[in-house]
Design a protein around this motif. Structure first.
Motif, short mmCIF file in Angstrom:
data_model
loop_
_atom_site.label_atom_id
_atom_site.label_comp_id
_atom_site.label_asym_id
_atom_site.label_seq_id
_atom_site.Cartn_x
_atom_site.Cartn_y
_atom_site.Cartn_z
N VAL A 211 50.77 31.60 42.94
CA VAL A 211 49.87 32.39 42.60
C VAL A 211 48.61 30.70 42.41
O VAL A 211 47.36 31.15 42.83
CB VAL A 211 50.54 32.42 40.88
CG1 VAL A 211 48.96 31.59 39.86
CG2 VAL A 211 51.06 33.42 40.68
N GLU A 241 57.22 40.36 40.47
CA GLU A 241 56.26 40.89 40.21
C GLU A 241 55.87 40.34 38.14
O GLU A 241 54.78 40.74 38.16
CB GLU A 241 56.50 42.38 40.07
CG GLU A 241 56.85 43.20 41.44
CD GLU A 241 56.61 44.56 41.05
OE1 GLU A 241 55.83 45.21 42.10
OE2 GLU A 241 57.87 44.62 41.13
N PHE A 244 53.51 38.07 38.80
CA PHE A 244 52.28 38.49 38.81
C PHE A 244 51.58 38.72 37.70
O PHE A 244 50.29 38.57 37.95
CB PHE A 244 52.39 39.41 40.27
CG PHE A 244 52.51 37.89 41.28
CD1 PHE A 244 52.83 37.17 41.89
CD2 PHE A 244 52.55 39.09 42.94
CE1 PHE A 244 53.06 36.25 43.19
CE2 PHE A 244 53.15 38.96 44.27
CZ PHE A 244 53.64 37.23 43.81
N ALA A 245 52.00 39.89 37.07
CA ALA A 245 51.41 39.84 36.12
C ALA A 245 50.50 39.12 35.20
O ALA A 245 49.75 39.65 33.91
CB ALA A 245 52.89 41.14 35.39
N ARG A 252 45.67 38.84 41.13
CA ARG A 252 46.35 40.25 40.81
C ARG A 252 46.37 40.57 41.91
O ARG A 252 46.26 42.05 42.36
CB ARG A 252 46.58 40.36 39.51
CG ARG A 252 47.42 39.69 38.55
CD ARG A 252 47.38 40.50 37.50
NE ARG A 252 46.16 41.55 37.09
CZ ARG A 252 46.20 40.71 35.70
NH1 ARG A 252 46.28 40.35 34.88
NH2 ARG A 252 44.80 41.88 35.06
#
Length: 268
Positions: A211, A241, A244-245, A252
């Motif tokens: 990220v 995931e 990332f959420a 995203r």
């Protein structure tokens, strides 16, 4: 700015770090790993890992390969026996300087930020630029060995180069990519690798690292690779995931998971 125009790329994620990249008549293969599941591989200094998943495509079903982009040759999860066996049939092998010496056979070795060109009749030339990697904590290079990533550039790319990050932690060398190469499509090696013998030390990026890197590099599309199929991965898809959420929407929205073994059309 990159020239406008069509720049479709077809990527087949075969498993682990291995992907078939098809663009403008070129067939490029990253880090070939085609051994069946079940074997344990020694990585040196007391570290090892067992392969858990078969490749989605058998090596004899792969077809001709114009070039192999090998981030490093000395770890079995990036080059295994079956992958090593196909190297002589590839048109070109591009890897680290030390790896090229070990492999011989005319392999092209690149130091970080060095370049080579792939040329072929009736196809656009592809400039391959090696990008920095550090496959572990500071001062670990004498132990873990040399690794490079690859940024691929050719005429007609809409958003920027295709970047294969290679096995690396997040550090200053990787951050340099944002300052030196506009990136359209990024294949990021994740997995948060750790080994019991070295405790909390990590050898590849986590989702949180990704990220941060995506926010700096700003690629158009990000494809996670090398996060599954081996015991030494400590952060697999479900955990990635979840991380990332929680990322900002503009990060995203750049992430694209590829179904393993299915050719997928993307854009650079």
């Amino acid at each position: 700015m990159p020239a406008e125009g069509p720049a479709d790329v077809r990527v087949t994620h075969i498993g682990g770090p291995t992907a078939l990249i098809e663009v403008a008549g070129w067939r490029l293969l990253t880090d070939p790993t085609f051994d069946p599941a079940g074997r344990t591989y020694a990585f040196g200094w007391g570290t090892s890992s067992r392969k858990l998943t078969d490749p989605a495509l058998a090596v004899d079903a792969l077809g001709p390969i114009d070039a192999v982009l090998l981030t490093h040759d000395h770890h079995g999860d990036n080059l295994d026996d079956a992958g090593r066996g196909l190297l002589p049939s590839a048109g070109v092998v591009v890897t680290t300087e030390s790896g090229a010496v070990r492999l011989g056979g005319g392999a092209r070795g690149l130091a970080p930020w060095a370049t080579t060109t792939l040329d072929g009749p009736g196809r656009p030339a592809i400039t391959v630029t090696a990008t920095p990697c550090r496959h572990g904590p500071p001062l670990s290079r004498p132990i873990v060995g040399d690794v490079v990533g690859f940024a691929l550039s050719w005429d007609g790319q809409r958003h920027g180069a295709l970047w294969i990050s290679g096995d690396t932690v997040l550090y200053g060398g990787v951050r340099q990519v944002a300052d030196r190469v506009p990136i359209g499509l990024a294949l990021l090696h994740l997995g948060g690798v750790r080994f019991p013998v070295t405790g909390p030390i990590r050898y590849t990026m986590t989702a949180r690292d990704a990220v941060t890197l995506i926010g700096r590099v700003r690629p158009h599309t990000v494809v996670p690779v090398h996060y599954e199929g081996w015991k030494h991965f400590r952060q697999r898809r479900a955990a990635i995931e979840r991380e990332f959420a929680t990322a900002p929407p503009d990060i995203r929205d750049r992430i694209r998971w590829l179904p393993i073994g299915t050719p997928t059309d993307l854009r650079t």
